[in-house]
Design a protein around this motif. Structure first.
Motif, PDB file in Angstrom:
ATOM      1  N   SER A 158       0.857  -1.188   0.000  1.00 60.72           N
ATOM      2  CA  SER A 158       0.000   0.000   0.000  1.00 60.72           C
ATOM      3  C   SER A 158       0.889   1.232   0.000  1.00 60.72           C
ATOM      4  CB  SER A 158      -0.904   0.006   1.235  1.00 60.72           C
ATOM      5  OG  SER A 158      -1.413   1.309   1.484  1.00 60.72           O
ATOM      6  N   ALA A 159       0.704   2.103  -0.997  1.00 59.68           N
ATOM      7  CA  ALA A 159       1.525   3.312  -1.081  1.00 59.68           C
ATOM      8  C   ALA A 159       1.305   4.202   0.134  1.00 59.68           C
ATOM      9  CB  ALA A 159       1.195   4.064  -2.367  1.00 59.68           C
ATOM     10  N   ARG A 160       0.062   4.351   0.567  1.00 58.37           N
ATOM     11  CA  ARG A 160      -0.208   5.232   1.704  1.00 58.37           C
ATOM     12  C   ARG A 160       0.342   4.645   3.001  1.00 58.37           C
ATOM     13  NH1 ARG A 160       0.407   9.873   3.596  1.00 58.37           N
ATOM     14  NH2 ARG A 160      -0.994  10.436   5.300  1.00 58.37           N
ATOM     15  N   SER A 161       0.264   3.331   3.167  1.00 52.23           N
ATOM     16  CA  SER A 161       0.857   2.714   4.349  1.00 52.23           C
ATOM     17  C   SER A 161       2.355   2.990   4.392  1.00 52.23           C
ATOM     18  CB  SER A 161       0.609   1.202   4.355  1.00 52.23           C
ATOM     19  OG  SER A 161      -0.748   0.920   4.581  1.00 52.23           O
ATOM     20  N   SER A 162       3.005   2.887   3.250  1.00 47.47           N
ATOM     21  CA  SER A 162       4.439   3.157   3.179  1.00 47.47           C
ATOM     22  C   SER A 162       4.736   4.610   3.515  1.00 47.47           C
ATOM     23  CB  SER A 162       4.965   2.821   1.777  1.00 47.47           C
ATOM     24  OG  SER A 162       6.337   3.128   1.669  1.00 47.47           O
ATOM     25  N   GLU A 163       3.916   5.535   3.011  1.00 50.58           N
ATOM     26  CA  GLU A 163       4.123   6.961   3.299  1.00 50.58           C
ATOM     27  C   GLU A 163       3.961   7.247   4.793  1.00 50.58           C
ATOM     28  OE1 GLU A 163       2.361   8.553  -1.001  1.00 50.58           O
ATOM     29  OE2 GLU A 163       1.207   8.789   0.840  1.00 50.58           O
ATOM     30  N   ILE A 164       2.961   6.648   5.411  1.00 49.19           N
ATOM     31  CA  ILE A 164       2.734   6.867   6.845  1.00 49.19           C
ATOM     32  C   ILE A 164       3.886   6.318   7.662  1.00 49.19           C
ATOM     33  CG2 ILE A 164       1.325   6.042   8.787  1.00 49.19           C
ATOM     34  CD1 ILE A 164      -1.135   6.529   7.066  1.00 49.19           C
ATOM     35  N   ARG A 165       4.352   5.132   7.327  1.00 51.91           N
ATOM     36  CA  ARG A 165       5.476   4.545   8.057  1.00 51.91           C
ATOM     37  C   ARG A 165       6.722   5.398   7.911  1.00 51.91           C
ATOM     38  NH1 ARG A 165       5.581  -1.025   5.283  1.00 51.91           N
ATOM     39  NH2 ARG A 165       7.404  -1.392   6.611  1.00 51.91           N
ATOM     40  N   ASP A 166       6.964   5.903   6.708  1.00 51.27           N
ATOM     41  CA  ASP A 166       8.135   6.746   6.485  1.00 51.27           C
ATOM     42  C   ASP A 166       8.008   8.067   7.230  1.00 51.27           C
ATOM     43  OD1 ASP A 166      10.666   6.687   5.053  1.00 51.27           O
ATOM     44  OD2 ASP A 166       9.916   8.401   3.934  1.00 51.27           O
TER      45      ASP A 166
END
Length: 554
Positions: A158-166
């Protein structure tokens, strides 16, 4: 800074529909275990489940569940069966009368019951405490990793999951990531009553469940400052990379009321660097995240304000003040401004890349994803230092790292020490004169089409692609206000004198001063800057010295 919250003790939860019995059980538990455990009391199975879900969202641990068997609406066995889905590691005890021992024995298999206690349990020193002591010892010796303050539940690709984690990682917010189809992910989704299709879910330390939050919502609920304390400052620093942090440290340490505003996280591109080895004073190297965190703490120590998730969209001369406008419609005034917005990676012009960005394709070295590349084949696009540093870092665990560059060699764009390090790594190869022309995959990256300068193409299997292909200043918001060169980099100092109409004030511009008096520029966003971390930090410090000169002459 506020004091850290006290560590929450594990809980012992007791549920009984008879208030007198419920109070008696809780009393005996508190008397013997109250110094080590928190005792939670409920008078119905539904109330107890609700309490468990709230504790789950807060990240609390539950050691033992004690439930009365005969309760209306929901029996003790039914409660324990549902409680297993929330806290599977908690020890389960059933309180029962002698006539119900058959049901209790049957429940040993149904709910993996650890023990059943006959009423009455007096004296507790003989009938209650020895049983619980044994269960608690077993619970304590289990491999239970400490629960991180913030938890993220999302799909793997998930692109948004990756953005949130970063975002969380770069803002120094500890978190734990759970796949949405993992047992713990499913338990958190159930506890929050969240629709699995509305991911990602973020659960904050106070138990608040956020579904697909924006960066601003995330920052606000995880303690990252987002709001200025006042509306006027001596100095506004726009951008939190090395130049901006340098300006904030020196501005605040020299007595200026300083605020640094940043869109995502302090550190900029340098903050994502795995290892900076040519920065003065760090002979063993330092990661970009470590350097940024030290600088951030140093700026705060001197009294600088740092706010994030603030997207600056405009600059205005407001009389003697300089005003910056934010995307949310608010604005902030100061005597002077330092533009330290750095640069952003250029987008890779490859077919299909937009759909797979954040799903195997990443710009820069995403901290949240790099650890997932172990024993896999990784591709890195770019020939400058940032690409070389990423390749060295990824090579420690990846099966292979392939560096794709447009030029014939690395010598023209990469520091010599990095070239030597790459040459010494057996699992790193360099493919010159090669570009990525297309990316392929359904839910995540699966293949790359590589095109050689000769025109030949090749398709290779790949799950990971990290892109470092040059810099764009992203300064369109300064159009019509501040003079820039044809690429968008901000002109300053002597360059303004050369540019016709670039400077209209009677005195000559200071060295880092833009075409707007009182607005200075530092770091990579300045035209013809050195594009090095040390140079950016130095320019940030120098800009503050020139701000003092400007304020004295105004």
């Amino acid at each position: 800074m506020s004091a850290p919250a006290p560590e929450r003790r594990p809980a012992l939860l007791t549920v009984d529909d008879d208030p007198a019995v419920s109070r008696a059980v809780a009393r005996d538990l508190r008397r013997h275990y109250g110094d080590r455990y928190r005792v939670v009391r409920a008078e119905s199975g539904r109330a107890a489940l609700e309490a468990l879900r709230e504790m789950k969202l807060r990240g609390d641990e539950v050691a033992v569940l004690l439930a009365d068997h005969r309760m209306p609406q929901m029996s003790g066995i039914e409660f324990l069966e549902q409680a297993m889905d929330v806290y599977p590691a908690a020890r389960r005890v059933l309180l029962t009368a002698y006539a119900d021992t058959g049901a209790a024995i049957d429940a040993i298999n149904l709910v993996d019951l650890d023990h059943y206690l006959l009423k009455p349990w007096d004296p507790p020193e003989e009938k209650l405490y020895p049983v619980l002591d044994g269960l608690l010892r077993a619970w304590q010796h289990e491999d239970r990793r400490p629960v991180a303050g913030t938890r993220v539940v999302g799909a793997r690709w998930s692109a948004r999951s990756s953005e949130i984690r970063d975002f969380l990682a770069r803002n120094q917010v500890p978190y734990r990531f759970h796949l949405s189809d993992s047992p713990e992910g499913e338990r958190l989704l159930a506890a929050a009553g969240a629709d699995p299709l509305a991911l990602p879910l973020v659960v904050t330390p106070d138990g608040t469940a956020l579904l697909a939050p924006t960066d601003a919502e995330l920052a606000d609920r995880t303690g990252v400052p987002t709001t200025p304390e006042t509306d006027f400052y001596d100095l506004i620093v726009v951008g939190g990379g090395p130049a901006g942090l340098g300006a904030a440290v020196y501005g605040a340490s020299e007595g200026l009321r300083t605020i640094l505003v940043e869109r995502t996280a302090t550190g900029g591109q340098a903050g994502t660097s795995s290892r900076i080895e040519n920065y003065l004073g760090f002979p063993d190297g330092v990661s970009g995240a470590q350097l940024a965190d030290r600088a951030r703490r140093q700026a705060v120590k001197f009294g600088a304000e740092l706010v994030t998730t603030r997207d600056v969209v405009g600059l205005e001369v407001a009389g003697s003040a300089r005003r910056v406008h934010f995307a949310d419609g608010s604005s902030l005034d100061a005597h002077a401004v330092v533009l330290a917005t750095g640069v952003s990676y250029r987008q890779l012009a490859a077919e299909g890349i937009d759909a797979l960005t954040g799903r195997g394709v990443f710009y820069g070295l995403a901290q949240s994803e790099a650890s997932s590349c172990a024993a896999q084949d990784v591709y890195v696009v770019g020939g400058a230092n940032s690409a070389g540093q990423a390749a060295v870092h990824l090579a420690r665990s990846a099966r292979s790292v392939t560096l794709l560059i447009r030029g014939e060699s690395l010598e023209a764009s990469m520091s010599h020490y990095l070239i030597e390090q790459l040459a010494a790594l057996d699992n790193v190869s360099v493919r010159p004169c090669t570009q990525v022309s297309a990316v392929h995959g359904e839910e995540h990256l699966e293949r790359l089409t590589l095109t050689h300068v000769s025109g030949t193409t090749e398709t290779v299997d790949a799950s990971w692609l990290f892109v470092f292909i040059g810099a764009a200043p992203r300064t369109d918001w300064l159009d019509g206000v501040v003079a820039r060169d044809r690429l968008g980099f901000v002109l300053a100092g002597p360059d303004l004198v050369v540019e016709a109409g670039g400077w209209t004030t009677e005195r000559p511009p200071y060295h880092l001063e833009s075409s707007v008096p009182g607005v200075f520029v530092a770091g990579d966003v300045r035209a013809d800057s050195a594009k090095r971390v040390a140079a950016a930090v130095g320019e940030g410090a120098m800009a503050v010295m020139l701000v003092h000169r400007y304020l004295e002459s105004s």
